[in-house]
Enzyme design. Structure first.
Site, PDB file in Angstrom:
ATOM      1  NE  ARG A 264      -2.443   1.739   3.357  1.00 35.01           N
ATOM      2  CZ  ARG A 264      -2.374   1.153   4.555  1.00 35.01           C
ATOM      3  NH1 ARG A 264      -2.864  -0.059   4.737  1.00 35.01           N
ATOM      4  NH2 ARG A 264      -1.814   1.763   5.571  1.00 35.01           N
TER       5      ARG A 264
ATOM      6  CE  LYS B 294     -10.515   8.316 -19.510  1.00 35.55           C
ATOM      7  NZ  LYS B 294     -10.835   9.541 -18.803  1.00 35.55           N
TER       8      LYS B 294
ATOM      9  CG  ASP C  17      -7.529  16.096 -15.470  1.00 35.63           C
ATOM     10  OD1 ASP C  17      -6.801  15.537 -16.312  1.00 35.63           O
ATOM     11  OD2 ASP C  17      -8.611  15.607 -15.062  1.00 35.63           O
TER      12      ASP C  17
ATOM     13  CE1 TYR D 122     -14.341  11.988 -17.494  1.00 34.37           C
ATOM     14  CE2 TYR D 122     -14.275  11.705 -15.120  1.00 34.37           C
ATOM     15  CZ  TYR D 122     -14.455  11.183 -16.384  1.00 34.37           C
ATOM     16  OH  TYR D 122     -14.742   9.856 -16.521  1.00 34.37           O
TER      17      TYR D 122
HETATM   18  C1  PLP Z   1     -11.440  10.009 -17.638  1.00 36.94           C
HETATM   19  C2  PLP Z   1     -11.054  11.287 -17.000  1.00 36.94           C
HETATM   20  C3  PLP Z   1     -10.943  11.403 -15.604  1.00 36.94           C
HETATM   21  C4  PLP Z   1     -11.271  10.256 -14.681  1.00 36.94           C
HETATM   22  O1  PLP Z   1     -10.387   9.196 -14.852  1.00 36.94           O
HETATM   23  P1  PLP Z   1     -10.765   7.654 -14.515  1.00 36.94           P
HETATM   24  O2  PLP Z   1      -9.500   6.942 -14.860  1.00 36.94           O
HETATM   25  O3  PLP Z   1     -11.943   7.308 -15.354  1.00 36.94           O
HETATM   26  O4  PLP Z   1     -11.093   7.627 -13.061  1.00 36.94           O
HETATM   27  C5  PLP Z   1     -10.537  12.615 -15.082  1.00 36.94           C
HETATM   28  N1  PLP Z   1     -10.273  13.676 -15.869  1.00 36.94           N
HETATM   29  C6  PLP Z   1     -10.371  13.600 -17.214  1.00 36.94           C
HETATM   30  C7  PLP Z   1     -10.054  14.812 -18.032  1.00 36.94           C
HETATM   31  C8  PLP Z   1     -10.767  12.419 -17.826  1.00 36.94           C
HETATM   32  O5  PLP Z   1     -10.885  12.361 -19.158  1.00 36.94           O
END
Ligand code: PLP
Length: 411
Positions: free
Chosen positions: A55, A207, A182, A109
Protein backbone atom coordinates in the site's frame (compact mmCIF):
# COMPACT_ATOMS: atom_id res chain seq x y z
CA UNK A 1 16.80 14.05 -22.29
CA UNK A 2 14.14 14.10 -24.98
CA UNK A 3 10.60 13.01 -24.04
CA UNK A 4 10.68 10.17 -26.61
CA UNK A 5 13.82 8.75 -24.98
CA UNK A 6 12.48 9.21 -21.45
CA UNK A 7 9.26 7.41 -22.39
CA UNK A 8 11.27 4.30 -23.34
CA UNK A 9 13.91 4.25 -20.58
CA UNK A 10 12.92 6.13 -17.42
CA UNK A 11 12.08 3.99 -14.39
CA UNK A 12 13.45 0.68 -15.70
CA UNK A 13 16.59 -1.25 -14.72
CA UNK A 14 16.84 0.47 -11.37
CA UNK A 15 18.48 -2.04 -9.07
CA UNK A 16 21.84 -3.46 -10.04
CA UNK A 17 22.13 -7.18 -9.24
CA UNK A 18 22.95 -10.53 -10.77
CA UNK A 19 20.02 -10.31 -13.19
CA UNK A 20 18.44 -6.98 -14.00
CA UNK A 21 15.20 -7.29 -15.99
CA UNK A 22 15.37 -5.04 -19.04
CA UNK A 23 11.79 -3.96 -18.42
CA UNK A 24 10.23 -3.83 -14.97
CA UNK A 25 8.23 -6.96 -14.14
CA UNK A 26 4.99 -7.28 -12.16
CA UNK A 27 5.72 -7.58 -8.45
CA UNK A 28 2.62 -9.32 -7.15
CA UNK A 29 3.61 -9.18 -3.49
CA UNK A 30 1.83 -7.40 -0.68
CA UNK A 31 4.87 -7.28 1.64
CA UNK A 32 8.65 -7.51 1.41
CA UNK A 33 11.22 -9.52 3.36
CA UNK A 34 14.61 -8.40 4.73
CA UNK A 35 17.44 -10.47 6.24
CA UNK A 36 17.47 -8.43 9.43
CA UNK A 37 15.05 -6.46 11.53
CA UNK A 38 17.52 -3.60 11.41
CA UNK A 39 17.21 -3.39 7.62
CA UNK A 40 13.42 -3.48 7.78
CA UNK A 41 13.46 -0.82 10.48
CA UNK A 42 15.49 1.50 8.27
CA UNK A 43 13.12 0.97 5.33
CA UNK A 44 10.10 1.69 7.56
CA UNK A 45 11.83 4.82 8.84
CA UNK A 46 12.59 5.91 5.25
CA UNK A 47 16.32 6.00 6.10
CA UNK A 48 17.03 3.27 3.55
CA UNK A 49 15.48 2.75 0.12
CA UNK A 50 13.26 -0.26 -0.16
CA UNK A 51 9.76 -1.61 0.06
CA UNK A 52 7.92 -2.94 3.06
CA UNK A 53 4.21 -2.99 2.28
CA UNK A 54 2.47 -2.67 -1.09
CA UNK A 55 0.00 0.00 0.00
CA UNK A 56 3.00 2.26 0.60
CA UNK A 57 5.01 1.31 -2.43
CA UNK A 58 5.80 -1.56 -4.76
CA UNK A 59 8.65 -1.89 -7.27
CA UNK A 60 6.36 -1.97 -10.35
CA UNK A 61 4.54 1.17 -9.23
CA UNK A 62 7.80 2.85 -8.25
CA UNK A 63 9.11 2.34 -11.80
CA UNK A 64 5.92 3.77 -13.31
CA UNK A 65 6.01 6.69 -10.87
CA UNK A 66 9.61 7.49 -11.76
CA UNK A 67 8.69 7.33 -15.45
CA UNK A 68 5.78 9.78 -15.15
CA UNK A 69 7.81 12.10 -12.90
CA UNK A 70 10.44 12.20 -15.66
CA UNK A 71 7.82 12.98 -18.32
CA UNK A 72 6.12 15.73 -16.30
CA UNK A 73 9.27 17.11 -14.67
CA UNK A 74 8.01 16.49 -11.13
CA UNK A 75 9.65 15.66 -7.79
CA UNK A 76 7.59 12.48 -7.44
CA UNK A 77 4.42 10.68 -8.47
CA UNK A 78 1.82 8.43 -6.91
CA UNK A 79 0.15 5.78 -9.09
CA UNK A 80 -3.53 5.51 -8.19
CA UNK A 81 -6.27 3.02 -9.04
CA UNK A 82 -8.14 5.51 -11.25
CA UNK A 83 -8.01 9.08 -12.46
CA UNK A 84 -10.70 9.96 -9.93
CA UNK A 85 -8.66 8.47 -7.06
CA UNK A 86 -5.74 10.64 -8.23
CA UNK A 87 -7.90 13.79 -8.32
CA UNK A 88 -9.30 13.14 -4.85
CA UNK A 89 -5.78 12.57 -3.49
CA UNK A 90 -4.51 15.77 -5.15
CA UNK A 91 -7.36 17.99 -3.93
CA UNK A 92 -7.39 16.70 -0.34
CA UNK A 93 -3.58 16.80 -0.27
CA UNK A 94 -3.51 20.41 -1.47
CA UNK A 95 -6.16 21.48 1.06
CA UNK A 96 -4.62 19.71 4.11
CA UNK A 97 -3.08 22.87 5.55
CA UNK A 98 -4.88 25.46 3.41
CA UNK A 99 -8.32 27.12 3.47
CA UNK A 100 -11.01 24.60 2.56
CA UNK A 101 -12.05 26.54 -0.52
CA UNK A 102 -11.64 25.56 -4.17
CA UNK A 103 -11.83 27.69 -7.28
CA UNK A 104 -12.62 25.33 -10.15
CA UNK A 105 -12.85 25.68 -13.92
CA UNK A 106 -16.48 25.62 -15.01
CA UNK A 107 -15.62 23.08 -17.71
CA UNK A 108 -14.32 20.03 -15.86
CA UNK A 109 -14.68 16.28 -16.24
CA UNK A 110 -18.16 15.38 -14.92
CA UNK A 111 -16.98 13.14 -12.08
CA UNK A 112 -14.58 15.86 -10.90
CA UNK A 113 -17.56 18.22 -10.51
CA UNK A 114 -19.43 15.47 -8.64
CA UNK A 115 -16.41 14.91 -6.38
CA UNK A 116 -16.33 18.60 -5.49
CA UNK A 117 -20.11 19.01 -5.08
CA UNK A 118 -21.26 15.67 -3.70
CA UNK A 119 -18.23 14.37 -1.77
CA UNK A 120 -16.07 17.27 -0.66
CA UNK A 121 -18.79 19.89 -0.09
CA UNK A 122 -20.49 17.84 2.66
CA UNK A 123 -17.06 17.79 4.37
CA UNK A 124 -17.01 21.58 4.37
CA UNK A 125 -15.09 22.29 1.16
CA UNK A 126 -16.70 25.16 -0.76
CA UNK A 127 -16.23 25.33 -4.52
CA UNK A 128 -16.66 28.38 -6.73
CA UNK A 129 -16.77 27.77 -10.49
CA UNK A 130 -15.29 30.25 -12.93
CA UNK A 131 -14.77 30.59 -16.68
CA UNK A 132 -11.14 29.47 -16.64
CA UNK A 133 -10.50 30.94 -20.11
CA UNK A 134 -11.29 34.45 -18.82
CA UNK A 135 -8.05 35.16 -16.93
CA UNK A 136 -9.25 38.53 -15.55
CA UNK A 137 -12.31 36.89 -14.07
CA UNK A 138 -10.14 34.09 -12.63
CA UNK A 139 -7.93 36.74 -10.98
CA UNK A 140 -10.97 38.46 -9.44
CA UNK A 141 -12.43 35.18 -8.21
CA UNK A 142 -9.14 34.14 -6.59
CA UNK A 143 -8.88 37.56 -4.90
CA UNK A 144 -12.46 37.34 -3.59
CA UNK A 145 -12.54 33.68 -2.56
CA UNK A 146 -8.96 33.25 -1.27
CA UNK A 147 -9.01 29.53 -2.12
CA UNK A 148 -6.70 26.80 -0.88
CA UNK A 149 -6.46 25.41 -4.39
CA UNK A 150 -7.45 26.05 -7.98
CA UNK A 151 -8.26 23.15 -10.28
CA UNK A 152 -8.40 23.20 -14.07
CA UNK A 153 -7.81 20.99 -17.12
CA UNK A 154 -5.21 21.71 -19.81
CA UNK A 155 -7.76 21.12 -22.59
CA UNK A 156 -11.38 20.97 -21.49
CA UNK A 157 -14.04 18.41 -22.29
CA UNK A 158 -15.95 18.37 -24.64
CA UNK A 159 -15.46 21.87 -26.11
CA UNK A 160 -11.64 21.76 -26.01
CA UNK A 161 -11.09 25.14 -24.36
CA UNK A 162 -7.55 26.14 -23.30
CA UNK A 163 -6.93 28.38 -20.28
CA UNK A 164 -3.77 30.38 -19.62
CA UNK A 165 -2.10 28.01 -17.16
CA UNK A 166 1.05 30.07 -16.74
CA UNK A 167 -0.88 33.24 -15.81
CA UNK A 168 -3.21 31.33 -13.51
CA UNK A 169 -0.16 29.72 -11.85
CA UNK A 170 1.21 33.21 -11.09
CA UNK A 171 -2.16 34.20 -9.56
CA UNK A 172 -2.42 31.09 -7.39
CA UNK A 173 1.18 31.39 -6.25
CA UNK A 174 0.76 34.95 -5.04
CA UNK A 175 -2.51 33.99 -3.30
CA UNK A 176 -0.77 31.12 -1.45
CA UNK A 177 -2.99 28.56 -3.16
CA UNK A 178 -1.97 25.37 -4.97
CA UNK A 179 -2.70 24.95 -8.68
CA UNK A 180 -3.86 21.45 -9.66
CA UNK A 181 -3.93 20.72 -13.39
CA UNK A 182 -5.59 17.70 -14.97
CA UNK A 183 -3.32 17.03 -17.96
CA UNK A 184 -5.22 14.02 -19.31
CA UNK A 185 -6.22 15.62 -22.64
CA UNK A 186 -2.95 17.40 -23.47
CA UNK A 187 -0.46 14.82 -22.07
CA UNK A 188 3.16 15.78 -21.27
CA UNK A 189 3.98 15.69 -24.99
CA UNK A 190 1.91 18.86 -25.49
CA UNK A 191 2.07 20.55 -22.12
CA UNK A 192 3.98 20.14 -18.87
CA UNK A 193 2.01 22.17 -16.32
CA UNK A 194 4.69 21.97 -13.59
CA UNK A 195 7.10 23.77 -15.91
CA UNK A 196 4.44 26.47 -16.36
CA UNK A 197 4.16 27.00 -12.59
CA UNK A 198 1.46 24.51 -11.55
CA UNK A 199 1.97 22.67 -8.25
CA UNK A 200 0.31 19.32 -8.89
CA UNK A 201 -0.52 17.47 -12.12
CA UNK A 202 -3.06 14.67 -12.33
CA UNK A 203 -3.79 12.19 -15.09
CA UNK A 204 -6.40 9.65 -15.89
CA UNK A 205 -3.71 7.21 -17.07
CA UNK A 206 -6.63 5.19 -18.43
CA UNK A 207 -6.55 7.48 -21.47
CA UNK A 208 -3.50 8.52 -23.54
CA UNK A 209 -0.74 7.30 -21.20
CA UNK A 210 -1.97 3.69 -21.25
CA UNK A 211 -3.60 4.17 -24.62
CA UNK A 212 -4.85 0.65 -25.33
CA UNK A 213 -8.21 0.60 -23.54
CA UNK A 214 -7.16 -2.19 -21.18
CA UNK A 215 -6.14 -0.57 -17.89
CA UNK A 216 -7.76 1.87 -15.51
CA UNK A 217 -5.33 4.08 -13.63
CA UNK A 218 -4.48 7.54 -12.38
CA UNK A 219 -1.33 9.44 -11.49
CA UNK A 220 -0.56 12.40 -9.25
CA UNK A 221 2.74 14.15 -9.98
CA UNK A 222 3.84 16.91 -7.64
CA UNK A 223 6.62 19.43 -7.37
CA UNK A 224 9.05 19.73 -4.44
CA UNK A 225 6.66 21.37 -1.98
CA UNK A 226 3.71 19.04 -2.38
CA UNK A 227 5.12 15.58 -3.05
CA UNK A 228 6.02 14.49 0.51
CA UNK A 229 2.72 15.45 2.18
CA UNK A 230 0.67 13.89 -0.63
CA UNK A 231 2.75 10.71 -0.45
CA UNK A 232 2.08 10.51 3.31
CA UNK A 233 -1.63 10.99 2.69
CA UNK A 234 -1.61 8.25 0.02
CA UNK A 235 -0.01 5.80 2.45
CA UNK A 236 -3.03 6.32 4.71
CA UNK A 237 -5.76 6.57 2.03
CA UNK A 238 -4.50 3.59 0.02
CA UNK A 239 -5.68 4.66 -3.47
CA UNK A 240 -2.83 2.51 -4.85
CA UNK A 241 -2.74 1.11 -8.39
CA UNK A 242 -2.43 -2.67 -8.67
CA UNK A 243 0.92 -3.94 -10.05
CA UNK A 244 -0.72 -5.56 -13.12
CA UNK A 245 -2.27 -2.27 -14.23
CA UNK A 246 0.95 -0.53 -13.36
CA UNK A 247 2.85 -2.84 -15.72
CA UNK A 248 0.31 -2.31 -18.53
CA UNK A 249 0.46 1.45 -18.05
CA UNK A 250 4.24 1.46 -18.20
CA UNK A 251 4.16 -0.70 -21.31
CA UNK A 252 1.69 1.73 -22.86
CA UNK A 253 3.73 4.82 -22.03
CA UNK A 254 6.75 3.59 -23.98
CA UNK A 255 4.89 4.35 -27.22
CA UNK A 256 2.76 7.22 -25.97
CA UNK A 257 4.68 10.09 -27.66
CA UNK A 258 4.57 8.23 -30.99
CA UNK A 259 0.88 7.46 -30.64
CA UNK A 260 0.05 10.98 -29.53
CA UNK A 261 1.95 12.58 -32.39
CA UNK A 262 0.09 10.40 -34.89
CA UNK A 263 -3.25 11.00 -33.16
CA UNK A 264 -2.71 14.78 -33.21
CA UNK A 265 -1.86 14.65 -36.94
CA UNK A 266 -4.96 12.53 -37.62
CA UNK A 267 -7.14 14.93 -35.60
CA UNK A 268 -5.90 17.88 -37.68
CA UNK A 269 -6.79 16.09 -40.90
CA UNK A 270 -10.19 15.08 -39.56
CA UNK A 271 -10.96 18.60 -38.27
CA UNK A 272 -10.18 20.03 -41.71
CA UNK A 273 -12.40 17.49 -43.42
CA UNK A 274 -15.29 17.97 -41.00
CA UNK A 275 -15.08 21.77 -41.23
CA UNK A 276 -15.81 21.56 -44.95
CA UNK A 277 -18.54 18.91 -44.73
CA UNK A 278 -21.99 20.22 -45.76
CA UNK A 279 -23.75 18.47 -42.85
CA UNK A 280 -21.40 19.87 -40.20
CA UNK A 281 -22.43 23.10 -38.50
CA UNK A 282 -19.35 23.69 -36.35
CA UNK A 283 -16.08 21.99 -35.38
CA UNK A 284 -14.54 22.49 -31.94
CA UNK A 285 -10.81 21.90 -32.23
CA UNK A 286 -7.92 23.85 -30.63
CA UNK A 287 -6.08 24.07 -33.99
CA UNK A 288 -9.01 25.71 -35.77
CA UNK A 289 -8.34 29.37 -36.67
CA UNK A 290 -11.70 30.42 -35.17
CA UNK A 291 -11.03 28.73 -31.80
CA UNK A 292 -11.98 31.15 -28.99
CA UNK A 293 -8.67 30.56 -27.15
CA UNK A 294 -6.42 30.71 -30.19
CA UNK A 295 -3.99 33.13 -28.47
CA UNK A 296 -3.50 30.73 -25.52
CA UNK A 297 -3.27 27.78 -27.93
CA UNK A 298 -0.56 29.50 -29.97
CA UNK A 299 1.37 30.41 -26.82
CA UNK A 300 1.04 27.17 -24.84
CA UNK A 301 0.74 24.26 -27.29
CA UNK A 302 3.53 23.18 -29.65
CA UNK A 303 2.96 24.11 -33.27
CA UNK A 304 0.96 21.39 -35.01
CA UNK A 305 0.17 19.45 -31.81
CA UNK A 306 -3.29 20.58 -30.75
CA UNK A 307 -4.46 17.38 -29.11
CA UNK A 308 -6.35 14.48 -30.61
CA UNK A 309 -9.83 15.32 -29.34
CA UNK A 310 -12.40 17.19 -31.36
CA UNK A 311 -16.13 17.79 -31.20
CA UNK A 312 -18.56 18.76 -33.91
CA UNK A 313 -22.19 19.71 -34.31
CA UNK A 314 -24.42 18.48 -37.10
CA UNK A 315 -26.81 20.86 -38.85
CA UNK A 316 -30.49 20.51 -37.89
CA UNK A 317 -29.83 17.40 -35.81
CA UNK A 318 -31.23 16.32 -32.46
CA UNK A 319 -30.89 13.14 -30.49
CA UNK A 320 -32.63 10.95 -33.13
CA UNK A 321 -30.46 12.12 -36.04
CA UNK A 322 -27.29 11.80 -33.92
CA UNK A 323 -28.23 8.28 -32.80
CA UNK A 324 -28.92 7.28 -36.43
CA UNK A 325 -25.58 8.75 -37.55
CA UNK A 326 -23.68 7.01 -34.75
CA UNK A 327 -25.44 3.68 -35.35
CA UNK A 328 -24.28 3.75 -38.99
CA UNK A 329 -20.59 3.87 -38.00
CA UNK A 330 -18.73 0.63 -38.75
CA UNK A 331 -15.14 1.39 -37.74
CA UNK A 332 -15.33 4.28 -35.28
CA UNK A 333 -16.10 2.77 -31.88
CA UNK A 334 -19.15 4.04 -29.99
CA UNK A 335 -17.87 3.97 -26.41
CA UNK A 336 -17.14 6.09 -23.39
CA UNK A 337 -13.46 6.81 -22.95
CA UNK A 338 -10.75 8.48 -24.97
CA UNK A 339 -7.09 8.40 -25.84
CA UNK A 340 -7.02 4.81 -27.10
CA UNK A 341 -5.32 3.59 -30.28
CA UNK A 342 -8.74 3.24 -31.92
CA UNK A 343 -10.98 6.17 -32.83
CA UNK A 344 -13.94 6.54 -30.48
CA UNK A 345 -17.07 8.64 -30.52
CA UNK A 346 -19.53 9.62 -27.81
CA UNK A 347 -22.62 11.77 -27.39
CA UNK A 348 -22.04 14.13 -24.40
CA UNK A 349 -25.77 14.87 -23.89
CA UNK A 350 -26.28 11.15 -23.22
CA UNK A 351 -23.07 10.36 -21.35
CA UNK A 352 -20.70 12.85 -19.69
CA UNK A 353 -23.33 15.62 -19.40
CA UNK A 354 -26.40 13.45 -18.97
CA UNK A 355 -27.17 14.69 -15.45
CA UNK A 356 -27.57 18.31 -16.53
CA UNK A 357 -30.95 19.74 -17.56
CA UNK A 358 -31.12 20.46 -21.34
CA UNK A 359 -31.19 24.20 -20.61
CA UNK A 360 -28.07 23.97 -18.43
CA UNK A 361 -26.33 21.98 -21.14
CA UNK A 362 -27.14 24.62 -23.74
CA UNK A 363 -25.88 27.35 -21.39
CA UNK A 364 -22.44 25.73 -21.26
CA UNK A 365 -22.45 25.24 -25.03
CA UNK A 366 -23.30 21.53 -25.23
CA UNK A 367 -26.06 21.23 -27.78
CA UNK A 368 -28.10 18.13 -28.62
CA UNK A 369 -26.29 17.97 -31.95
CA UNK A 370 -22.78 17.77 -30.46
CA UNK A 371 -20.64 14.64 -30.70
CA UNK A 372 -17.11 14.16 -29.39
CA UNK A 373 -14.41 12.20 -31.18
CA UNK A 374 -11.18 10.78 -29.74
CA UNK A 375 -9.02 10.27 -32.80
CA UNK A 376 -6.94 7.09 -32.94
CA UNK A 377 -3.81 5.96 -34.78
CA UNK A 378 -5.55 4.35 -37.77
CA UNK A 379 -5.03 5.57 -41.34
CA UNK A 380 -7.15 8.72 -41.24
CA UNK A 381 -8.56 7.99 -44.72
CA UNK A 382 -10.37 4.97 -43.27
CA UNK A 383 -11.84 7.00 -40.40
CA UNK A 384 -12.96 9.74 -42.80
CA UNK A 385 -14.53 7.16 -45.12
CA UNK A 386 -16.48 5.68 -42.20
CA UNK A 387 -17.71 9.08 -40.97
CA UNK A 388 -18.53 10.05 -44.56
CA UNK A 389 -20.74 7.01 -45.17
CA UNK A 390 -22.43 7.51 -41.78
CA UNK A 391 -23.10 11.15 -42.64
CA UNK A 392 -24.71 10.04 -45.90
CA UNK A 393 -21.72 10.31 -48.21
CA UNK A 394 -22.40 13.96 -48.97
CA UNK A 395 -18.79 15.13 -49.08
CA UNK A 396 -17.25 15.78 -52.49
CA UNK A 397 -13.81 14.39 -51.84
CA UNK A 398 -12.19 12.53 -49.03
CA UNK A 399 -9.61 15.13 -48.06
CA UNK A 400 -10.33 18.65 -49.28
CA UNK A 401 -8.13 21.47 -47.99
CA UNK A 402 -10.43 24.10 -46.62
CA UNK A 403 -9.57 27.60 -47.79
CA UNK A 404 -8.12 29.65 -44.94
CA UNK A 405 -7.63 26.62 -42.71
CA UNK A 406 -3.94 26.45 -41.94
CA UNK A 407 -3.58 23.25 -40.03
CA UNK A 408 -0.01 23.90 -38.90
CA UNK A 409 -0.51 27.46 -37.77
CA UNK A 410 -3.19 29.00 -35.61
CA UNK A 411 -1.82 32.49 -35.12
C1 PLP B 1 -11.44 10.01 -17.64
C2 PLP B 1 -11.05 11.29 -17.00
C3 PLP B 1 -10.94 11.40 -15.60
C4 PLP B 1 -11.27 10.26 -14.68
O1 PLP B 1 -10.39 9.20 -14.85
P1 PLP B 1 -10.77 7.65 -14.51
O2 PLP B 1 -9.50 6.94 -14.86
O3 PLP B 1 -11.94 7.31 -15.35
O4 PLP B 1 -11.09 7.63 -13.06
C5 PLP B 1 -10.54 12.61 -15.08
N1 PLP B 1 -10.27 13.68 -15.87
C6 PLP B 1 -10.37 13.60 -17.21
C7 PLP B 1 -10.05 14.81 -18.03
C8 PLP B 1 -10.77 12.42 -17.83
O5 PLP B 1 -10.89 12.36 -19.16
Amino acid sequence: MNIYTKAVHAGDRKKPGAHVPVTTPIYAASSFFYESMDQLDRVFGEEAEGFCYARYDNPTNAALEELVSALEGGRGSIACASGMAAIQLAVTGALMDRPKRVVAANALYGATIKLLNNVLEPFGVETTYVDICDSDRVARTIAERKPGCVIMETISNPLLRVGEIDRIADMTKSAGAALIVDNTFATPLLMRPLELGADIVVHSATKYLSGHGDALGGIVTAGEEHYAPIKQLAKTYGPVLGPFESYLTMRGIKTFPLRMERQCANARRLAEWLASHPRVLRVHYPGHPSHPDRAAVARLLPKGLYGAMLSFELKDAGRDEIFAFMDRLRLVVRATSLGDVHTMILYPAMSSHRDLAPKQRRQIGISDSLVRVSVGIEAIEDIIADLDQALGGAAESALPQMAGFRSDDVT
